[in-house]
Write a protein that holds these residues in place. Structure first.
Motif, PDB file in Angstrom:
ATOM      1  N   ALA A 154       0.986  -0.929  -0.117  1.00 10.14           N
ATOM      2  CA  ALA A 154      -0.101  -0.104  -0.508  1.00 10.14           C
ATOM      3  C   ALA A 154       1.273   1.423   0.129  1.00 10.14           C
ATOM      4  CB  ALA A 154      -1.002  -0.401   0.763  1.00 10.14           C
ATOM      5  N   ASP A 155       0.657   2.394  -0.492  1.00 13.74           N
ATOM      6  CA  ASP A 155       1.298   3.295  -0.952  1.00 13.74           C
ATOM      7  C   ASP A 155       0.763   4.438  -0.692  1.00 13.74           C
ATOM      8  OD1 ASP A 155       3.622   2.456  -2.057  1.00 13.74           O
ATOM      9  OD2 ASP A 155       2.699   3.505  -3.590  1.00 13.74           O
ATOM     10  N   LEU A 156       0.648   5.352   0.642  1.00 17.15           N
ATOM     11  CA  LEU A 156      -0.153   6.573   1.524  1.00 17.15           C
ATOM     12  C   LEU A 156      -0.503   7.806   0.146  1.00 17.15           C
ATOM     13  CD1 LEU A 156       0.956   6.368   4.644  1.00 17.15           C
ATOM     14  CD2 LEU A 156      -1.179   6.206   3.845  1.00 17.15           C
ATOM     15  N   LEU A 157      -1.125   8.498   0.026  1.00 17.50           N
ATOM     16  CA  LEU A 157      -1.595   9.525  -1.060  1.00 17.50           C
ATOM     17  C   LEU A 157      -1.504  10.721   0.306  1.00 17.50           C
ATOM     18  CD1 LEU A 157      -3.172   8.456  -3.404  1.00 17.50           C
ATOM     19  CD2 LEU A 157      -0.989   7.906  -3.138  1.00 17.50           C
ATOM     20  N   TRP A 158      -1.053  11.366  -0.361  1.00 13.83           N
ATOM     21  CA  TRP A 158      -1.868  13.226   0.535  1.00 13.83           C
ATOM     22  C   TRP A 158      -1.343  14.576  -0.748  1.00 13.83           C
ATOM     23  CZ3 TRP A 158       2.587  10.439   1.621  1.00 13.83           C
ATOM     24  CH2 TRP A 158       3.972  11.313   1.870  1.00 13.83           C
ATOM     25  N   ALA A 159      -1.657  15.464  -0.492  1.00 15.01           N
ATOM     26  CA  ALA A 159      -1.352  17.043  -1.141  1.00 15.01           C
ATOM     27  C   ALA A 159      -1.037  18.132  -0.175  1.00 15.01           C
ATOM     28  CB  ALA A 159      -2.839  17.403  -1.795  1.00 15.01           C
ATOM     29  N   GLU A 160       0.339  18.382  -0.520  1.00 15.04           N
ATOM     30  CA  GLU A 160       0.620  19.695   0.218  1.00 15.04           C
ATOM     31  C   GLU A 160       0.055  20.345  -0.608  1.00 15.04           C
ATOM     32  OE1 GLU A 160       5.010  19.229   0.655  1.00 15.04           O
ATOM     33  OE2 GLU A 160       5.217  17.355   1.455  1.00 15.04           O
ATOM     34  N   ASN A 161       0.188  22.142  -0.005  1.00 18.08           N
ATOM     35  CA  ASN A 161      -1.119  22.694  -0.666  1.00 18.08           C
ATOM     36  C   ASN A 161      -1.050  24.180   0.121  1.00 18.08           C
ATOM     37  OD1 ASN A 161      -3.556  23.115  -2.458  1.00 18.08           O
ATOM     38  ND2 ASN A 161      -3.458  24.660  -0.872  1.00 18.08           N
ATOM     39  N   LEU A 208      -4.050  19.945   1.594  1.00 23.06           N
ATOM     40  CA  LEU A 208      -6.057  20.253   1.186  1.00 23.06           C
ATOM     41  C   LEU A 208      -6.371  18.721   2.223  1.00 23.06           C
ATOM     42  CD1 LEU A 208      -5.894  19.320  -2.459  1.00 23.06           C
ATOM     43  CD2 LEU A 208      -5.712  20.999  -0.888  1.00 23.06           C
ATOM     44  N   PRO A 209      -7.635  18.803   2.356  1.00 27.12           N
ATOM     45  CA  PRO A 209      -8.286  18.244   3.104  1.00 27.12           C
ATOM     46  C   PRO A 209      -8.573  17.124   2.602  1.00 27.12           C
ATOM     47  CG  PRO A 209      -9.488  19.915   2.655  1.00 27.12           C
ATOM     48  CD  PRO A 209      -8.519  20.519   2.691  1.00 27.12           C
ATOM     49  N   MET A 210      -7.508  16.206   2.317  1.00 29.96           N
ATOM     50  CA  MET A 210      -7.675  14.991   1.826  1.00 29.96           C
ATOM     51  C   MET A 210      -6.462  13.648   1.354  1.00 29.96           C
ATOM     52  SD  MET A 210      -8.955  16.709  -2.557  1.00 29.96           S
ATOM     53  CE  MET A 210      -8.893  15.289  -3.074  1.00 29.96           C
ATOM     54  N   GLY A 211      -6.766  13.072   1.181  1.00 26.10           N
ATOM     55  CA  GLY A 211      -6.053  11.474   1.187  1.00 26.10           C
ATOM     56  C   GLY A 211      -6.017  10.392   0.505  1.00 26.10           C
TER      57      GLY A 211
END
Length: 470
Positions: A154-161, A208-211
């Protein structure tokens, strides 16, 4: 929806949800995915809702907000499946007999789109106040099978903003933050893992409030978002009983100094959260599903179909320095280019009293910027003459320290801490619970729209007043 041996199924052709009731009546979301998928494990053991309150913490100390005492005591009371136009709706009501806390979980999914939207409403049917410290909007404990190899892949995803540096998505193996445990001593719950917190009044400041989570072998992917545009949020994606889970929250006590006293008879509703899914299409397909969901979720409005062209004079143009002389040629050029709305941005109210940043609040046009007999109306009329709708920039929640509203509004109309007005970046923040603050903004909008004929308001927000007012 059918019931077989205390197992409930709900969904549509693009998304299938399974909830299993344990012998004691506690519900578990054991499967979320496509209809007809082969099950390889009994699913994870997290409850549908996680709640902490003073006197009711967690069963395993650490930085996680799962394994809560209240969440673990919630028992199934009833459930119902309904339709709301194109949306499938499942409502599950839970009850804690010890405190009288009731949690109503509402799942929604648009027909044909593999996205689950969730929000939770808590009601206090007990006799004592519950000082809430965190409430989950969505908990899914079955993002992967209960198999350590699935975590390995598994790979984690997130967004710096950041401002002018938006949406920088990152990806890294989940095992870098959730290490495998082996040998004779195993730590099945752990304290390590990956979590992000939005801790400012900009929900997308820093991240971002995402992942998301994706299987690099199969392309099976989850992408989530917390639908909170004005405050704190938290998500954690970690390992629990050898499966990956995601828990999504609005503000919490630990991370945002948020507490809410849930008094007997009162109710509290969380911010919504959404989770999209792709069986084998990787992150691109999960993002595409989330885009379809966002379009289905957006309230109908004629502008969404007409998509008018809006010109704003700030970025790469006047940069907070609008005047009649500078605006008139821009208005003509924008009309010639096909714009339908022309927006005068920041500074239109700033005269000779300290600069546009610290003078916000009264929202009166500066005579020095619009020196003609008709003042700003010369500019607004030119916009209309060229076939466009005039617009103005507002930052309604703030009052600059050089604004006359600093003394004309009472102290109680502003954010305060320990009796002192909050001052941030040369501005105070209005407390819109106070009638004087609301009356001021009502008067401003009535004047700009009702008297001046402004047809578009560009609303901005540029300061971070911290945790709010005491």
């Amino acid at each position: 929806m059918t019931k077989e041996q205390e197992t409930f199924h709900w969904g549509h052709e693009a998304l299938h949800l399974e909830i299993v009731l344990d012998d004691d009546g506690s519900p578990r979301l054991t499967h979320l995915g496509l209809p007809g998928e082969a099950r390889t494990s009994p699913g994870a053991s997290l409850p549908l809702v996680e709640v902490t309150a003073a006197g009711h913490g967690r069963g395993w100390s650490g930085n996680r907000l799962v394994d809560t005492a209240l969440g673990g005591r919630l028992r199934h009371r009833t459930h119902r499946a309904t339709r709301d136009a194109d949306w499938h709706v499942l409502t599950v009501e839970l009850h804690d007999p010890e405190t009288g806390l009731v949690a109503e979980v509402t799942y929604r999914s648009p027909d044909g789109i593999p996205v689950l939207r969730s929000e939770v409403t808590l009601r206090n049917e007990g006799r004592t106040t519950l000082p809430l410290e965190s409430v989950s909007s969505l908990v899914v404990g079955c993002l992967t099978p209960q198999d350590p190899a699935a975590i390995d892949a598994a790979d984690l995803l997130w967004a710096e903003n950041d401002w002018v540096a938006e949406c920088r998505w990152r990806r890294r193996p989940m095992r870098l933050t959730t290490p495998a445990h082996g040998g004779q001593v195993s730590n099945g719950h752990g304290r390590a893992g990956f979590a992000l917190n939005g801790q400012r009044t900009w929900s997308s400041c820093g991240h971002l409030p995402m992942g998301g989570l994706t299987d690099r072998r199969s392309g099976r992917t989850w992408v989530w978002q917390i639908e909170h545009n004005g405050g704190g949020w938290r998500w954690e994606c970690e390992e629990r009983d050898e499966a990956a889970y995601a828990a999504l929250f609005g503000p919490t006590d630990t991370h945002h100094v948020w507490r809410h006293p849930l008094e007997p008879g009162a109710a509290f509703r969380t911010v919504p959260a959404a989770l999209s899914f792709s069986a084998d299409g990787g992150p691109d397909a999960a993002f595409a599903a989330l885009t379809h969901y966002r379009r289905a979720q957006r309230r109908p409005h004629a502008d969404h179909q007409r998509l008018p062209v809006i010109f704003n004079d700030y970025m790469n143009c006047l940069m907070g320095d609008p005047t009649t002389e500078k605006l008139l040629p821009h208005i003509d050029a924008a009309a010639d280019a096909g714009a339908e709305y022309f927006v005068i941005d920041a500074g239109w109210y700033d005269g000779d009293n300290g600069g546009w940043w610290t003078t916000v609040g009264a929202w009166e046009p500066a005579a020095s910027r619009f020196p003609g007999e008709r003042g700003i109306h010369e500019v607004l009329d030119r916009i209309r003459e060229r076939g466009m709708v005039p617009g103005l920039w507002l930052e309604p929640e703030v009052i600059g320290v050089s604004s006359p509203m600093v003394t004309s509004l009472p102290d109680e109309a502003f954010f305060r801490r320990d009796g002192v007005r909050v001052t941030e970046s040369g501005r105070h923040h209005l407390d819109l619970r106070h009638p004087a603050a609301r009356a001021h903004l009502d008067q401003v909008v009535d004047r700009l729209v009702g008297e001046w004929g402004v047809g578009y308001l560009k609303l901005d927000h540029n300061i971070d007043p911290g945790s709010g007012t005491s």
